[in-house]
Design a protein around this motif. Structure first.
Motif, PDB file in Angstrom:
ATOM      1  N   MET A  18       1.167  -1.072   0.179  1.00 33.98           N
ATOM      2  CA  MET A  18      -0.198  -0.316  -0.812  1.00 33.98           C
ATOM      3  C   MET A  18       0.719   1.384   0.198  1.00 33.98           C
ATOM      4  N   TYR A  19       0.487   2.171  -1.367  1.00 30.77           N
ATOM      5  CA  TYR A  19       1.026   3.339  -0.976  1.00 30.77           C
ATOM      6  C   TYR A  19       0.068   4.759  -0.474  1.00 30.77           C
ATOM      7  N   VAL A  20       0.924   4.855   0.349  1.00 30.61           N
ATOM      8  CA  VAL A  20      -0.344   6.251   0.886  1.00 30.61           C
ATOM      9  C   VAL A  20      -0.171   7.772   0.262  1.00 30.61           C
ATOM     10  N   GLY A  61      -8.758   7.203  -3.892  1.00 30.69           N
ATOM     11  CA  GLY A  61      -7.226   6.912  -4.301  1.00 30.69           C
ATOM     12  C   GLY A  61      -8.051   5.032  -4.862  1.00 30.69           C
ATOM     13  N   GLY A  62      -8.927   5.146  -5.051  1.00 36.28           N
ATOM     14  CA  GLY A  62      -9.721   3.838  -5.819  1.00 36.28           C
ATOM     15  C   GLY A  62      -9.194   2.351  -4.914  1.00 36.28           C
ATOM     16  N   SER A  63      -8.661   1.438  -5.455  1.00 37.23           N
ATOM     17  CA  SER A  63      -8.139   0.216  -4.750  1.00 37.23           C
ATOM     18  C   SER A  63      -6.829   0.842  -3.897  1.00 37.23           C
ATOM     19  N   LEU A  64      -7.155   0.132  -2.379  1.00 41.98           N
ATOM     20  CA  LEU A  64      -6.393  -0.036  -1.385  1.00 41.98           C
ATOM     21  C   LEU A  64      -4.775  -0.506  -1.594  1.00 41.98           C
ATOM     22  N   THR A  65      -4.839  -1.927  -2.310  1.00 47.70           N
ATOM     23  CA  THR A  65      -3.411  -2.315  -2.415  1.00 47.70           C
ATOM     24  C   THR A  65      -3.592  -2.333  -4.523  1.00 47.70           C
ATOM     25  N   THR A  66      -1.911  -1.509  -4.644  1.00 46.60           N
ATOM     26  CA  THR A  66      -2.177  -2.012  -6.075  1.00 46.60           C
ATOM     27  C   THR A  66      -0.145  -2.372  -6.000  1.00 46.60           C
ATOM     28  N   VAL A  67      -0.815  -3.713  -7.417  1.00 48.67           N
ATOM     29  CA  VAL A  67       0.804  -4.794  -7.551  1.00 48.67           C
ATOM     30  C   VAL A  67       0.836  -3.580  -9.233  1.00 48.67           C
ATOM     31  N   GLY A 104       4.597 -19.622 -13.267  1.00 51.50           N
ATOM     32  CA  GLY A 104       5.216 -20.427 -13.734  1.00 51.50           C
ATOM     33  C   GLY A 104       5.743 -20.541 -11.661  1.00 51.50           C
ATOM     34  N   VAL A 105       6.782 -19.862 -11.459  1.00 50.50           N
ATOM     35  CA  VAL A 105       7.567 -20.215 -10.329  1.00 50.50           C
ATOM     36  C   VAL A 105       7.232 -18.581  -9.504  1.00 50.50           C
ATOM     37  N   ALA A 106       6.229 -18.099  -9.718  1.00 48.00           N
ATOM     38  CA  ALA A 106       5.923 -16.590  -9.314  1.00 48.00           C
ATOM     39  C   ALA A 106       4.029 -16.037  -9.065  1.00 48.00           C
ATOM     40  N   ALA A 107       3.772 -17.827  -9.198  1.00 47.30           N
ATOM     41  CA  ALA A 107       2.344 -17.452  -9.388  1.00 47.30           C
ATOM     42  C   ALA A 107       2.136 -17.601  -7.867  1.00 47.30           C
ATOM     43  N   GLY A 108       2.276 -17.910  -6.311  1.00 45.75           N
ATOM     44  CA  GLY A 108       2.306 -18.228  -5.686  1.00 45.75           C
ATOM     45  C   GLY A 108       1.936 -15.880  -5.185  1.00 45.75           C
ATOM     46  N   LEU A 109       2.705 -15.907  -6.121  1.00 47.59           N
ATOM     47  CA  LEU A 109       2.285 -13.950  -5.809  1.00 47.59           C
ATOM     48  C   LEU A 109       1.441 -13.229  -5.345  1.00 47.59           C
ATOM     49  N   THR A 110       0.162 -14.209  -6.261  1.00 46.64           N
ATOM     50  CA  THR A 110      -0.668 -13.542  -6.677  1.00 46.64           C
ATOM     51  C   THR A 110      -1.437 -13.671  -5.257  1.00 46.64           C
ATOM     52  N   ASP A 111      -1.679 -14.983  -4.199  1.00 42.60           N
ATOM     53  CA  ASP A 111      -2.036 -15.045  -3.181  1.00 42.60           C
ATOM     54  C   ASP A 111      -1.318 -14.308  -1.819  1.00 42.60           C
ATOM     55  N   VAL A 112       0.152 -13.450  -2.121  1.00 39.33           N
ATOM     56  CA  VAL A 112       0.972 -12.854  -1.237  1.00 39.33           C
ATOM     57  C   VAL A 112      -0.040 -11.765  -1.327  1.00 39.33           C
ATOM     58  N   TRP A 113      -0.583 -10.790  -2.313  1.00 35.70           N
ATOM     59  CA  TRP A 113      -0.754  -9.798  -2.552  1.00 35.70           C
ATOM     60  C   TRP A 113      -1.952  -9.151  -1.854  1.00 35.70           C
ATOM     61  N   ALA A 149      -5.731  -7.866   4.708  1.00 33.73           N
ATOM     62  CA  ALA A 149      -5.176  -7.188   5.877  1.00 33.73           C
ATOM     63  C   ALA A 149      -5.339  -5.868   6.028  1.00 33.73           C
ATOM     64  N   ILE A 150      -5.202  -5.155   5.002  1.00 32.71           N
ATOM     65  CA  ILE A 150      -5.387  -3.767   4.637  1.00 32.71           C
ATOM     66  C   ILE A 150      -6.526  -3.211   4.327  1.00 32.71           C
ATOM     67  N   ALA A 151      -7.175  -3.714   3.845  1.00 29.01           N
ATOM     68  CA  ALA A 151      -8.519  -3.750   4.012  1.00 29.01           C
ATOM     69  C   ALA A 151      -9.161  -3.600   5.659  1.00 29.01           C
TER      70      ALA A 151
END
Length: 142
Positions: free
Chosen positions: A1-3, A88-94, A106-115, A121-123
């Motif tokens: 999250m960027y404020v 600001g719209g969405s609370l969290t952006t990637v 591939g190996v980064a597929a799990g990042l979606t779940d992290v984000w 948590a922020i919400a």
């Protein structure tokens, strides 16, 4: 999250309106120039923020010499999340996209779940902390 400065200014303005008795229909009206001065926010920037907050249904305004802004609901019914989403719209952006739209393979597929977990948590924090909580210095963070 960027404020962003916009989000920070929006929350400060809403808190100033709430603290000055502008909470809910029929509350005391607060002038934009007064908000800008008290919160040290450039007036021209603040006016755009106030317009977004009004469009989101968080503020109402009245024109004229006796005009100004007031909250549309009591401070305990407006959350930090309401204000952040309004300006600001969405609370969290990637990479500039809402977290739910960030796709990986591939190996980064799990990042979606992290984000998505970060977003959740922020919400949880911003949606359980009202303006009234902040005015009494006791935000809910559970």
């Amino acid at each position: 999250m960027y404020v962003s400065a916009r989000s920070d200014y929006a929350l400060r303005a809403m808190l100033a309106v709430a603290a000055s008795g502008g909470g809910g229909e029929g509350g005391e009206l607060v002038k934009a120039a007064s908000l800008a001065e008290v919160q040290d926010i450039p007036l021209s920037f603040l006016q755009g923020i106030l317009l977004d907050l009004r469009r989101a249904g968080l503020l109402h305004s009245h024109r004229g010499a006796d005009g100004g802004y007031a909250l549309t609901r009591p401070p305990d019914e407006i959350t930090v999340g309401d204000v952040l989403r309004a300006v600001g719209g969405s609370l969290t952006t990637v990479r500039g996209l809402p977290a739910e739209r960030a796709g990986y393979h591939g190996v980064a597929a799990g990042l979606t779940d992290v984000w998505l977990a970060v977003h959740g948590a922020i919400a949880t924090v911003v949606d359980s902390t009202s303006l009234a909580d902040l005015l009494t210095h006791s935000p809910t963070t559970s």
